[in-house]
Structure formats: C-alpha cells, structure tokens
Design an enzyme around this catalytic site. Structure first.
Site, PDB file in Angstrom:
ATOM      1  N   GLY A   1       0.817  -1.210   0.000  1.00  0.00           N
ATOM      2  CA  GLY A   1       0.000   0.000   0.000  1.00  0.00           C
ATOM      3  C   GLY A   1       0.847   1.255   0.000  1.00  0.00           C
ATOM      4  O   GLY A   1       2.081   1.196   0.030  1.00  0.00           O
ATOM      5  N   SER A   2       0.180   2.392  -0.002  1.00  0.00           N
ATOM      6  CA  SER A   2       0.883   3.668  -0.140  1.00  0.00           C
ATOM      7  C   SER A   2       1.797   3.970   1.049  1.00  0.00           C
ATOM      8  O   SER A   2       2.935   4.427   0.872  1.00  0.00           O
ATOM      9  CB  SER A   2      -0.119   4.807  -0.329  1.00  0.00           C
TER      10      SER A   2
ATOM     11  N   LYS B   1      -7.795  -4.412   6.942  1.00  0.00           N
ATOM     12  CA  LYS B   1      -6.796  -4.290   5.901  1.00  0.00           C
ATOM     13  C   LYS B   1      -7.324  -4.944   4.632  1.00  0.00           C
ATOM     14  O   LYS B   1      -8.323  -5.646   4.663  1.00  0.00           O
ATOM     15  CB  LYS B   1      -5.475  -4.950   6.332  1.00  0.00           C
TER      16      LYS B   1
ATOM     17  N   ASP C   1      -6.302   0.105   6.766  1.00  0.00           N
ATOM     18  CA  ASP C   1      -7.372   0.960   6.261  1.00  0.00           C
ATOM     19  C   ASP C   1      -8.184   1.569   7.398  1.00  0.00           C
ATOM     20  O   ASP C   1      -8.757   2.647   7.256  1.00  0.00           O
ATOM     21  CB  ASP C   1      -8.279   0.152   5.324  1.00  0.00           C
TER      22      ASP C   1
ATOM     23  N   LYS D   1      -7.069   7.128   9.801  1.00  0.00           N
ATOM     24  CA  LYS D   1      -7.450   5.715   9.862  1.00  0.00           C
ATOM     25  C   LYS D   1      -8.049   5.311  11.206  1.00  0.00           C
ATOM     26  O   LYS D   1      -8.550   4.193  11.350  1.00  0.00           O
ATOM     27  CB  LYS D   1      -6.243   4.820   9.581  1.00  0.00           C
TER      28      LYS D   1
ATOM     29  N   GLU E   1      -0.707 -10.731   3.504  1.00  0.00           N
ATOM     30  CA  GLU E   1      -0.396  -9.902   4.669  1.00  0.00           C
ATOM     31  C   GLU E   1      -0.651 -10.676   5.960  1.00  0.00           C
ATOM     32  O   GLU E   1       0.135 -10.600   6.905  1.00  0.00           O
ATOM     33  CB  GLU E   1      -1.231  -8.621   4.629  1.00  0.00           C
TER      34      GLU E   1
ATOM     35  N   GLY F   1      -7.509  -3.143   1.466  1.00  0.00           N
ATOM     36  CA  GLY F   1      -7.950  -2.201   0.436  1.00  0.00           C
ATOM     37  C   GLY F   1      -7.182  -2.375  -0.859  1.00  0.00           C
ATOM     38  O   GLY F   1      -7.707  -2.150  -1.947  1.00  0.00           O
ATOM     39  N   GLY F   2      -5.933  -2.824  -0.734  1.00  0.00           N
ATOM     40  CA  GLY F   2      -5.117  -3.074  -1.911  1.00  0.00           C
ATOM     41  C   GLY F   2      -5.221  -4.500  -2.424  1.00  0.00           C
ATOM     42  O   GLY F   2      -4.610  -4.847  -3.435  1.00  0.00           O
TER      43      GLY F   2
END
Length: 223
Positions: free
Chosen positions: A33-34, A98, A88, A125, A107, A100-101
C-alpha cells in the site's frame, strides 16, 4: 501536514523503531500500500543492517528489489523479527481492517510469522467502531455468489470488486455498511464460510504497536 507528509513521517519513524531490533540475519516483513511504499523507501537507507525481506505482494517485492533489498520466499523463512504494514482502519484495541489493496491473505500470513506487527498509519485511519471502510473478503472464484449470500446475512452489503484479481488468483468481495462491534468473533465467523480464503479483519492477530502520523508528529499507540 498533508496526508502524504504524515505517511512519510510515520514510515521514517517505523525505520527508527525497528533499527534496534535488526541484525545481520534479520528478515523484515513488508506490507502493501501507499504507506508501506514510503516505508520501503526509508528502509532502503538502512538495508545494510539486515539480511532481507519478505513481501506481502508482488508489487511490494518489485519495489524492494528496485532498492537492492533481497526478497525471500515466505516458505524459506523460519522466523521474522518484525512485520511493518499499513491499515485501512484501526480501533482502540488495535484491531485492524486491511485489504484495500487486495493483499490481505499474504499480509495475514506474514503477520502470523512475525514476532512483532508494527502498523503504520495516518490519523485519518483511527475509528471508534470498525466498518466504515468496506471489509474485504478474498474468495475462491466459483464460490463468489454463495459467499456473497452468506455475507449478506451479516447485515452488510457485499460488493464484488470487479476487474480485480488477487496475487493468489482469487476475487474480492467488499462488505459495506458493517458495524463491527466484535472483530475477533466476526473474523472467525467469516473465515468459516466455505469458499472464503480469509477476510480483512486483523483482530485475532492484530497490531502489537501502532505508529500514527498526526499534524503534530508521530504518536505511538500500544495496549
């Protein structure tokens, strides 16, 4: 600070947090993720301190390799000092949503092996009750409709994430409109539905520590 600046600050704080735990043979688990991408960029500055990493997605593996960090297959790693990843949503008990990706299954596997799970987030968040962010559920393709019917019984609305396939070749159903008051029980229940690979609740194995980027710097949250 912008949201990206908060993510960058918390990523750097995560590197400083894990540095004392690292040794020449240490393996670092890295999320997706970002925010995790900012962490990878910061981790590259101290890559001489540890042996390599395990990636929770193909995208993460590629980014690590671009920085010259050795990426190990999970099956070749017996133990892992630390796993660092974003989320998230998180609540006061350090339960997470978690996925979202779309990398939730890998994970979860990496988190299960790591001695410590460090979650890095920005302050947007943090929630009182999980569920405002749709809960991702990874499903075997042939079970999509059956699992959706079962998820609908939980008073949520499952939505097929169309034109998306996970790294494992599966599909994602995002369950909207949930109010998750017992994350551990719900995680266990959904994982028991035939056709579900796993869901995005990280409650039975939640975060050990959360580093949260705020307007005033990075806050450390533990139980």
């Amino acid at each position: 600070m912008t949201q990206d600046e908060m993510k960058q600050a918390v990523a750097q704080a995560a590197v400083e947090y894990i540095k004392p735990k690292l040794g020449k043979e240490s393996i670092v688990g890295v999320g997706t993720g970002s925010t995790a991408n900012f962490f990878i960029d910061a981790l590259a500055e101290v890559k001489s301190l540890f042996d390599g990493a395990v990636a929770s997605s193909q995208a993460t593996a590629e980014r690590l390799k671009q920085h010259g960090i050795t990426v190990y297959d999970m099956n070749s790693v017996n133990e892992m000092e630390v796993y660092v990843d974003g989320a998230d949503e998180f609540d006061a008990e350090l339960n997470l949503i978690k996925g979202g990706g779309g990398a939730l299954t890998r994970e979860k596997i990496v988190a299960a092996v790591a001695k410590e799970f460090v979650c890095i987030v920005d302050s947007t968040k943090k929630v009182d009750v999980l569920g405002e962010f749709p809960l991702p559920v990874e499903v075997i393709p042939m079970a999509r409709s059956q699992v959706a019917r079962e998820l609908a019984k939980l008073d949520g609305m499952p939505v097929w994430r169309e034109n998306f396939v996970t790294d494992n070749g599966n599909l994602i159903l995002d369950v909207e409109d949930l109010e998750i008051t017992d994350p551990k029980a719900l995680e266990t229940h959904i994982n028991g539905i035939v056709g579900v690979v796993t869901n995005g609740l990280f409650a039975n194995r939640g975060a050990d520590v959360i580093l949260m980027g705020t307007e005033n710097g990075v806050e450390t949250i533990t139980l």
